[in-house]
Design a protein around this motif. Structure first.
Motif, mmCIF file in Angstrom:
data_model
loop_
_atom_site.group_PDB
_atom_site.id
_atom_site.type_symbol
_atom_site.label_atom_id
_atom_site.label_comp_id
_atom_site.label_asym_id
_atom_site.label_seq_id
_atom_site.Cartn_x
_atom_site.Cartn_y
_atom_site.Cartn_z
ATOM 1 N N ARG A 1 0.837 -1.214 0.000
ATOM 2 C CA ARG A 1 0.000 0.000 0.000
ATOM 3 C C ARG A 1 0.870 1.262 0.000
ATOM 4 N NH1 ARG A 1 -3.645 -0.496 -2.635
ATOM 5 N NH2 ARG A 1 -2.188 -2.065 -3.425
ATOM 6 N N PHE A 2 2.015 1.192 0.682
ATOM 7 C CA PHE A 2 2.946 2.332 0.698
ATOM 8 C C PHE A 2 3.457 2.633 -0.710
ATOM 9 C CE2 PHE A 2 7.614 2.961 0.595
ATOM 10 C CZ PHE A 2 7.656 4.323 0.907
ATOM 11 N N ILE B 1 0.586 4.107 -3.000
ATOM 12 C CA ILE B 1 0.158 5.480 -2.722
ATOM 13 C C ILE B 1 1.313 6.474 -2.865
ATOM 14 C CG2 ILE B 1 -0.724 7.013 -0.904
ATOM 15 C CD1 ILE B 1 -2.389 4.661 0.089
ATOM 16 N N CYS B 2 2.478 6.110 -2.375
ATOM 17 C CA CYS B 2 3.612 7.048 -2.388
ATOM 18 C C CYS B 2 4.391 7.023 -3.705
ATOM 19 C CB CYS B 2 4.549 6.736 -1.216
ATOM 20 S SG CYS B 2 3.758 6.917 0.400
ATOM 21 N N SER C 1 5.308 2.450 7.337
ATOM 22 C CA SER C 1 4.604 2.533 6.048
ATOM 23 C C SER C 1 3.423 3.490 6.129
ATOM 24 C CB SER C 1 4.127 1.141 5.620
ATOM 25 O OG SER C 1 5.223 0.273 5.394
ATOM 26 N N TYR C 2 2.640 3.379 7.201
ATOM 27 C CA TYR C 2 1.451 4.227 7.302
ATOM 28 C C TYR C 2 1.790 5.668 7.686
ATOM 29 C CZ TYR C 2 -2.042 0.800 6.184
ATOM 30 O OH TYR C 2 -2.822 -0.095 5.494
ATOM 31 N N ARG D 1 4.342 7.219 6.342
ATOM 32 C CA ARG D 1 4.629 7.770 5.021
ATOM 33 C C ARG D 1 3.361 7.905 4.185
ATOM 34 N NH1 ARG D 1 9.968 7.247 3.416
ATOM 35 N NH2 ARG D 1 9.244 8.515 1.646
ATOM 36 N N ILE D 2 2.441 6.944 4.320
ATOM 37 C CA ILE D 2 1.180 6.997 3.571
ATOM 38 C C ILE D 2 0.359 8.218 3.984
ATOM 39 C CG2 ILE D 2 -1.071 5.874 3.312
ATOM 40 C CD1 ILE D 2 0.425 3.187 3.338
ATOM 41 N N SER E 1 1.837 11.387 2.671
ATOM 42 C CA SER E 1 1.579 11.576 1.238
ATOM 43 C C SER E 1 0.138 11.996 0.989
ATOM 44 C CB SER E 1 1.885 10.285 0.479
ATOM 45 O OG SER E 1 3.249 9.954 0.568
ATOM 46 N N CYS F 1 -6.246 1.759 1.014
ATOM 47 C CA CYS F 1 -5.631 1.049 2.140
ATOM 48 C C CYS F 1 -6.596 0.897 3.319
ATOM 49 C CB CYS F 1 -4.353 1.750 2.602
ATOM 50 S SG CYS F 1 -4.602 3.462 3.120
#
Length: 309
Positions: A122-123, A126-127, A217-218, A220-221, A224, A241
């Motif tokens: 997911r990271f 999205i990123c 990860s979340y 950074r998500i 973003s 996500c």
């Protein structure tokens, strides 16, 4: 009483959730229903992903492996409980208890690591959306799943070695419906301080590192998503996500809840009831979370059911 070596202990007693004879038919029916729902739901997810070309993507590939882990997770504990209720027996053999502890740790760790892998997926989606297909190529996806199984197998071996070193007195009673590793360690007659420290170290390594990966990860998500100017874009990014985030909350939320309930309450029976949340309820809810919140998955399931009919 002199402690006996673990190999000389023939069986353990699983006291279950309740010893009231009037509740046994209700417990049997409830857990049989939950087990069948979990097995059928996760098998449908696996069949839908493998048979529908629209679902041949990294996210659904990881989801099918998570469903496989959930299937193994609940099959490690519930069938033995159902057999014991039906036969009005509380016993589990030494080999059965050792096997249950080892496979419980295997599938719990596999769930943990796969959720981390899905968070990374997911990271990237999205990123780094423009490079998603290049980064999450089939070779990397297969390697990530293979590493997840290898880490879980290592956790399996360590738990097996730890339990095999414990010594117990006769007539060992476990106040749960399965051989819970911490309870088994606490019931040892010999000095279990080393095994307890070892158990917590295993949990910190195989649990803490994946949790850190999910949090990273979340973080950074979310960073973003906040940089997206339109509210529609933010909602679309978050929806990709949302299902995974809900499953993460279910898995870790129930696990943390069980831990705190066991420290707050002095009743081991209440702790066993709380354990049901993450060992039975969470694997049952995961297929519903992904199927009800995902249009492609719902279409694939309806097509699969149509072919079966």
């Amino acid at each position: 009483m002199e402690p006996q070596n673990l190999t000389s202990v023939s069986e353990f007693l699983l006291l279950g959730l309740s010893e009231d004879p009037r509740l046994q038919p209700f417990l049997f029916g409830m857990f049989l229903s939950m087990y069948l729902i979990t097995v059928s739901g996760n098998l449908f997810i696996i069949l839908a992903v493998s048979s529908d070309p629209h679902l041949h993507s990294p996210m659904y590939f990881f989801l099918s492996n998570l469903s496989l882990a959930d299937f193994g997770f609940i099959s490690t504990t519930v069938p033995k409980m159902l057999v014991n209720i039906q036969t009005q027996s509380k016993s589990i053999s030494y080999v059965g208890c050792l096997t249950q502890v080892s496979f419980f740790s295997l599938f719990a760790c596999l769930d943990n690591v796969l959720l981390t892998v899905m968070a990374y997926d997911r990271f990237v989606a999205i990123c780094h959306p423009l490079h998603y297909t290049v980064i999450m190529n089939p070779r990397l996806c297969g390697l990530l799943v293979l590493i997840s199984f290898f880490i879980s197998l290592l956790n399996f071996i360590l738990h097996c070695l730890m339990v095999s070193q414990l010594t117990f007195c006769t007539n060992v009673e476990i106040t749960n419906f399965f051989c819970d590793p911490p309870q088994l360690s606490n019931l040892a007659c010999s000095d279990n301080s080393t095994s307890t420290v070892f158990l917590y170290c295993i949990g910190a390594i195989f649990g803490g590192i994946p949790v850190s990966g999910i949090l990273f990860s979340y973080t950074r998500i979310v960073s973003s998503i906040l940089r997206i100017s339109s509210s529609g874009g933010k909602f679309k990014a978050f929806s990709t996500c949302g299902s995974h985030l809900l499953v993460v909350f279910l898995f870790y939320g129930t696990g943390v809840g069980v831990y705190f309930s066991s420290t707050v309450t002095s009743s081991a029976r209440k702790g066993a009831v709380a354990t049901v949340m993450y060992t039975v309820v969470t694997p049952m809810l995961n297929p519903f979370v992904y199927s009800l919140r995902n249009r492609d998955m719902k279409r694939a399931l309806w097509r699969l059911l149509g072919k079966a009919a």
